[in-house]
Write a protein that holds these residues in place. Structure first.
Motif, PDB file in Angstrom:
ATOM      1  N   ASP A 124     -19.503  -4.108 -17.435  1.00  0.00           N
ATOM      2  CA  ASP A 124     -18.455  -5.066 -17.187  1.00  0.00           C
ATOM      3  C   ASP A 124     -17.276  -4.623 -17.317  1.00  0.00           C
ATOM      4  OD1 ASP A 124     -20.179  -6.897 -16.736  1.00  0.00           O
ATOM      5  OD2 ASP A 124     -20.426  -7.840 -18.595  1.00  0.00           O
ATOM      6  N   VAL A 125     -16.963  -3.567 -18.459  1.00  0.00           N
ATOM      7  CA  VAL A 125     -15.772  -2.970 -18.727  1.00  0.00           C
ATOM      8  C   VAL A 125     -15.398  -2.061 -17.503  1.00  0.00           C
ATOM      9  CG1 VAL A 125     -14.534  -1.177 -20.060  1.00  0.00           C
ATOM     10  CG2 VAL A 125     -15.813  -3.101 -21.243  1.00  0.00           C
ATOM     11  N   VAL A 126     -16.254  -1.120 -17.095  1.00  0.00           N
ATOM     12  CA  VAL A 126     -15.773  -0.102 -15.992  1.00  0.00           C
ATOM     13  C   VAL A 126     -15.589  -0.994 -14.674  1.00  0.00           C
ATOM     14  CG1 VAL A 126     -16.843   1.582 -14.417  1.00  0.00           C
ATOM     15  CG2 VAL A 126     -17.323   1.542 -16.926  1.00  0.00           C
ATOM     16  N   THR A 127     -16.575  -1.853 -14.435  1.00  0.00           N
ATOM     17  CA  THR A 127     -16.175  -2.845 -13.415  1.00  0.00           C
ATOM     18  C   THR A 127     -14.840  -3.479 -13.363  1.00  0.00           C
ATOM     19  OG1 THR A 127     -18.505  -3.361 -12.888  1.00  0.00           O
ATOM     20  CG2 THR A 127     -16.912  -4.942 -12.024  1.00  0.00           C
ATOM     21  N   ALA A 128     -14.514  -4.007 -14.512  1.00  0.00           N
ATOM     22  CA  ALA A 128     -13.178  -4.669 -14.722  1.00  0.00           C
ATOM     23  C   ALA A 128     -12.008  -3.991 -14.458  1.00  0.00           C
ATOM     24  CB  ALA A 128     -13.137  -5.265 -16.214  1.00  0.00           C
ATOM     25  N   VAL A 129     -12.003  -2.574 -14.816  1.00  0.00           N
ATOM     26  CA  VAL A 129     -10.972  -1.784 -15.073  1.00  0.00           C
ATOM     27  C   VAL A 129     -10.772  -1.179 -13.270  1.00  0.00           C
ATOM     28  CG1 VAL A 129     -10.269   0.859 -15.397  1.00  0.00           C
ATOM     29  CG2 VAL A 129     -11.211  -0.689 -17.207  1.00  0.00           C
ATOM     30  N   LEU A 130     -12.003  -0.866 -12.991  1.00  0.00           N
ATOM     31  CA  LEU A 130     -11.956  -0.683 -11.334  1.00  0.00           C
ATOM     32  C   LEU A 130     -11.296  -1.561 -10.442  1.00  0.00           C
ATOM     33  CD1 LEU A 130     -15.041   1.418 -10.917  1.00  0.00           C
ATOM     34  CD2 LEU A 130     -12.796   2.272 -10.773  1.00  0.00           C
ATOM     35  N   THR A 131     -11.766  -2.963 -10.825  1.00  0.00           N
ATOM     36  CA  THR A 131     -11.203  -3.923 -10.086  1.00  0.00           C
ATOM     37  C   THR A 131      -9.825  -4.231 -10.146  1.00  0.00           C
ATOM     38  OG1 THR A 131     -13.630  -5.061 -10.281  1.00  0.00           O
ATOM     39  CG2 THR A 131     -11.516  -6.532  -9.613  1.00  0.00           C
ATOM     40  N   LEU A 132      -9.341  -4.014 -11.345  1.00  0.00           N
ATOM     41  CA  LEU A 132      -7.843  -4.621 -11.844  1.00  0.00           C
ATOM     42  C   LEU A 132      -7.050  -3.253 -11.087  1.00  0.00           C
ATOM     43  CD1 LEU A 132      -7.839  -5.552 -15.367  1.00  0.00           C
ATOM     44  CD2 LEU A 132      -7.318  -7.046 -13.530  1.00  0.00           C
ATOM     45  N   CYS A 133      -7.581  -2.139 -11.057  1.00  0.00           N
ATOM     46  CA  CYS A 133      -6.850  -1.013 -10.410  1.00  0.00           C
ATOM     47  C   CYS A 133      -6.614  -1.421  -8.756  1.00  0.00           C
ATOM     48  CB  CYS A 133      -7.521   0.486 -10.562  1.00  0.00           C
ATOM     49  SG  CYS A 133      -7.342   1.078 -12.226  1.00  0.00           S
ATOM     50  N   LEU A 134      -7.963  -1.764  -8.177  1.00  0.00           N
ATOM     51  CA  LEU A 134      -8.000  -2.018  -6.781  1.00  0.00           C
ATOM     52  C   LEU A 134      -7.007  -3.167  -6.657  1.00  0.00           C
ATOM     53  CD1 LEU A 134     -11.616  -1.437  -6.195  1.00  0.00           C
ATOM     54  CD2 LEU A 134      -9.772  -0.161  -5.256  1.00  0.00           C
ATOM     55  N   LEU A 135      -7.030  -4.310  -7.173  1.00  0.00           N
ATOM     56  CA  LEU A 135      -6.231  -5.436  -7.255  1.00  0.00           C
ATOM     57  C   LEU A 135      -4.775  -5.056  -7.050  1.00  0.00           C
ATOM     58  CD1 LEU A 135      -8.151  -8.160  -8.825  1.00  0.00           C
ATOM     59  CD2 LEU A 135      -7.891  -7.842  -6.393  1.00  0.00           C
ATOM     60  N   ALA A 136      -4.377  -4.356  -8.230  1.00  0.00           N
ATOM     61  CA  ALA A 136      -2.933  -3.834  -8.430  1.00  0.00           C
ATOM     62  C   ALA A 136      -2.525  -3.042  -7.136  1.00  0.00           C
ATOM     63  CB  ALA A 136      -2.751  -3.206  -9.604  1.00  0.00           C
ATOM     64  N   TYR A 137      -3.237  -2.307  -6.796  1.00  0.00           N
ATOM     65  CA  TYR A 137      -3.083  -1.537  -5.412  1.00  0.00           C
ATOM     66  C   TYR A 137      -3.064  -2.535  -4.246  1.00  0.00           C
ATOM     67  CZ  TYR A 137      -2.889   2.010  -1.849  1.00  0.00           C
ATOM     68  OH  TYR A 137      -2.764   2.886  -0.899  1.00  0.00           O
ATOM     69  N   ALA A 138      -3.900  -3.102  -3.982  1.00  0.00           N
ATOM     70  CA  ALA A 138      -3.711  -4.138  -3.031  1.00  0.00           C
ATOM     71  C   ALA A 138      -2.514  -4.888  -2.920  1.00  0.00           C
ATOM     72  CB  ALA A 138      -5.130  -5.164  -3.113  1.00  0.00           C
ATOM     73  N   LEU A 139      -2.052  -5.494  -4.300  1.00  0.00           N
ATOM     74  CA  LEU A 139      -0.781  -6.391  -4.206  1.00  0.00           C
ATOM     75  C   LEU A 139       0.235  -5.532  -3.987  1.00  0.00           C
ATOM     76  CD1 LEU A 139      -1.810  -8.756  -7.092  1.00  0.00           C
ATOM     77  CD2 LEU A 139      -1.751  -9.301  -4.664  1.00  0.00           C
ATOM     78  N   ARG A 140       0.283  -4.268  -4.362  1.00  0.00           N
ATOM     79  CA  ARG A 140       1.434  -3.573  -4.173  1.00  0.00           C
ATOM     80  C   ARG A 140       1.575  -3.155  -2.814  1.00  0.00           C
ATOM     81  NH1 ARG A 140       3.113   1.931  -4.107  1.00  0.00           N
ATOM     82  NH2 ARG A 140       5.144   2.071  -5.041  1.00  0.00           N
ATOM     83  N   SER A 141       0.508  -2.795  -2.135  1.00  0.00           N
ATOM     84  CA  SER A 141       0.460  -2.443  -0.628  1.00  0.00           C
ATOM     85  C   SER A 141       0.919  -3.715   0.124  1.00  0.00           C
ATOM     86  CB  SER A 141      -0.969  -1.873  -0.396  1.00  0.00           C
ATOM     87  OG  SER A 141      -1.307  -0.517  -0.811  1.00  0.00           O
ATOM     88  N   LEU A 142       0.301  -4.665  -0.267  1.00  0.00           N
ATOM     89  CA  LEU A 142       0.680  -5.782   1.016  1.00  0.00           C
ATOM     90  C   LEU A 142       2.024  -6.544   0.625  1.00  0.00           C
ATOM     91  CD1 LEU A 142      -2.938  -7.335   0.396  1.00  0.00           C
ATOM     92  CD2 LEU A 142      -1.873  -6.012   2.324  1.00  0.00           C
ATOM     93  N   THR A 143       2.448  -6.400  -0.487  1.00  0.00           N
ATOM     94  CA  THR A 143       3.763  -6.939  -0.852  1.00  0.00           C
ATOM     95  C   THR A 143       4.964  -6.119  -0.934  1.00  0.00           C
ATOM     96  OG1 THR A 143       3.587  -7.047  -3.011  1.00  0.00           O
ATOM     97  CG2 THR A 143       2.772  -9.101  -2.073  1.00  0.00           C
ATOM     98  N   ARG A 144       4.854  -4.944  -0.921  1.00  0.00           N
ATOM     99  CA  ARG A 144       6.003  -3.688  -0.956  1.00  0.00           C
ATOM    100  C   ARG A 144       7.060  -3.942  -0.210  1.00  0.00           C
ATOM    101  NH1 ARG A 144       4.756   2.959  -1.351  1.00  0.00           N
ATOM    102  NH2 ARG A 144       6.726   3.282  -1.885  1.00  0.00           N
ATOM    103  N   ASP A 145       6.643  -4.139   1.116  1.00  0.00           N
ATOM    104  CA  ASP A 145       7.828  -4.267   2.314  1.00  0.00           C
ATOM    105  C   ASP A 145       8.146  -5.829   2.275  1.00  0.00           C
ATOM    106  OD1 ASP A 145       8.326  -1.533   2.659  1.00  0.00           O
ATOM    107  OD2 ASP A 145       6.263  -1.576   3.497  1.00  0.00           O
ATOM    108  N   MET A 146       7.696  -6.728   1.838  1.00  0.00           N
ATOM    109  CA  MET A 146       8.124  -8.112   2.123  1.00  0.00           C
ATOM    110  C   MET A 146       9.680  -8.420   1.979  1.00  0.00           C
ATOM    111  SD  MET A 146       5.346 -10.525   0.295  1.00  0.00           S
ATOM    112  CE  MET A 146       4.050 -10.947   1.563  1.00  0.00           C
ATOM    113  N   PRO A 147      10.542  -7.977   1.075  1.00  0.00           N
ATOM    114  CA  PRO A 147      12.059  -8.156   1.197  1.00  0.00           C
ATOM    115  C   PRO A 147      12.590  -7.533   2.720  1.00  0.00           C
ATOM    116  CG  PRO A 147      11.216  -7.338  -0.950  1.00  0.00           C
ATOM    117  CD  PRO A 147      10.162  -7.217  -0.184  1.00  0.00           C
ATOM    118  N   THR A 148      11.798  -6.514   3.009  1.00  0.00           N
ATOM    119  CA  THR A 148      12.165  -5.914   4.078  1.00  0.00           C
ATOM    120  C   THR A 148      11.785  -6.851   5.393  1.00  0.00           C
ATOM    121  OG1 THR A 148      11.838  -3.780   3.223  1.00  0.00           O
ATOM    122  CG2 THR A 148      11.861  -3.813   5.769  1.00  0.00           C
ATOM    123  N   LEU A 149      10.738  -7.386   5.364  1.00  0.00           N
ATOM    124  CA  LEU A 149      10.451  -8.094   6.387  1.00  0.00           C
ATOM    125  C   LEU A 149      11.181  -9.422   6.600  1.00  0.00           C
ATOM    126  CD1 LEU A 149       6.552  -8.118   5.945  1.00  0.00           C
ATOM    127  CD2 LEU A 149       7.868  -6.588   7.715  1.00  0.00           C
TER     128      LEU A 149
END
Length: 186
Positions: A124-149
């Protein structure tokens, strides 16, 4: 059709499209060099495996041992190629490549987790850490250029910028899909 089938179908479509995008990057991108082509080919294999994963139960499909070994080696590819790059080790290169290594590590972890190799709390701990890292990266990638848009200063002006947005979209959606796959039980 059940709700589970709809989710599985959506994930399959997402990962199949991501595999086509990564393969296109590997084959058609000029000047990406051996490292860029290697990155794209690893992403193609990962997305292809993820596209099939929802339809297999654990113990079906490819051998979990070989799958774990392949993706663990792929996870090491990203930091090692940053360290062994032509300009030597660079912290920004490692930081840029870390999310890709985490995605591959998540792929290596899935068969281990579902195979019951570790105790439940550690899993559960390893899964949670990996999931949080992936979600943080996903949100950063998907929202990084929003002000530009929205037309802020420095808005997207050329095809090169649109290509960067397109790549971030695929990186973000693939990371989001991988996080969902980490949390689903087969």
């Amino acid at each position: 059709m059940s709700a589970t089938d709809v989710v599985h179908g959506t994930l399959t479509a997402l990962f199949a499209a991501a595999a086509v995008h990564a393969l296109r990057q590997a084959v058609l991108t000029q000047g990406s060099g051996w490292r860029g082509r290697g990155d794209s080919l690893l992403h193609t294999v990962m997305a292809s495996a993820m596209a099939m994963m929802p339809w297999y139960g654990m113990g079906e499909g490819p051998s979990p041992g070989r799958t774990t070994f392949f993706f663990a080696a792929a996870a090491l590819w990203f930091p090692s190629t940053a360290i062994l790059g032509p300009r030597g080790p660079r912290r920004d290169g490692l930081l840029h490549r870390a999310p890709h290594a985490v995605g591959m590590a998540a792929m290596a972890w899935m068969p281990v987790r579902h195979g019951g190799v570790t105790d439940a709390r550690t899993a559960d701990v390893v899964t949670a850490v990996l999931t949080l890292c992936l979600l943080a990266y996903a949100l950063r990638s998907l929202t990084r250029d929003m002000p530009t848009l929205r037309g802020a200063p420095g808005s997207v002006g050329g095809s090169r910028d649109l290509g960067r947005l397109y790549d971030r979209f695929w990186q973000g959606t693939t990371a989001m899909g991988a996080a969902i796959m980490l949390l689903t039980h087969h």
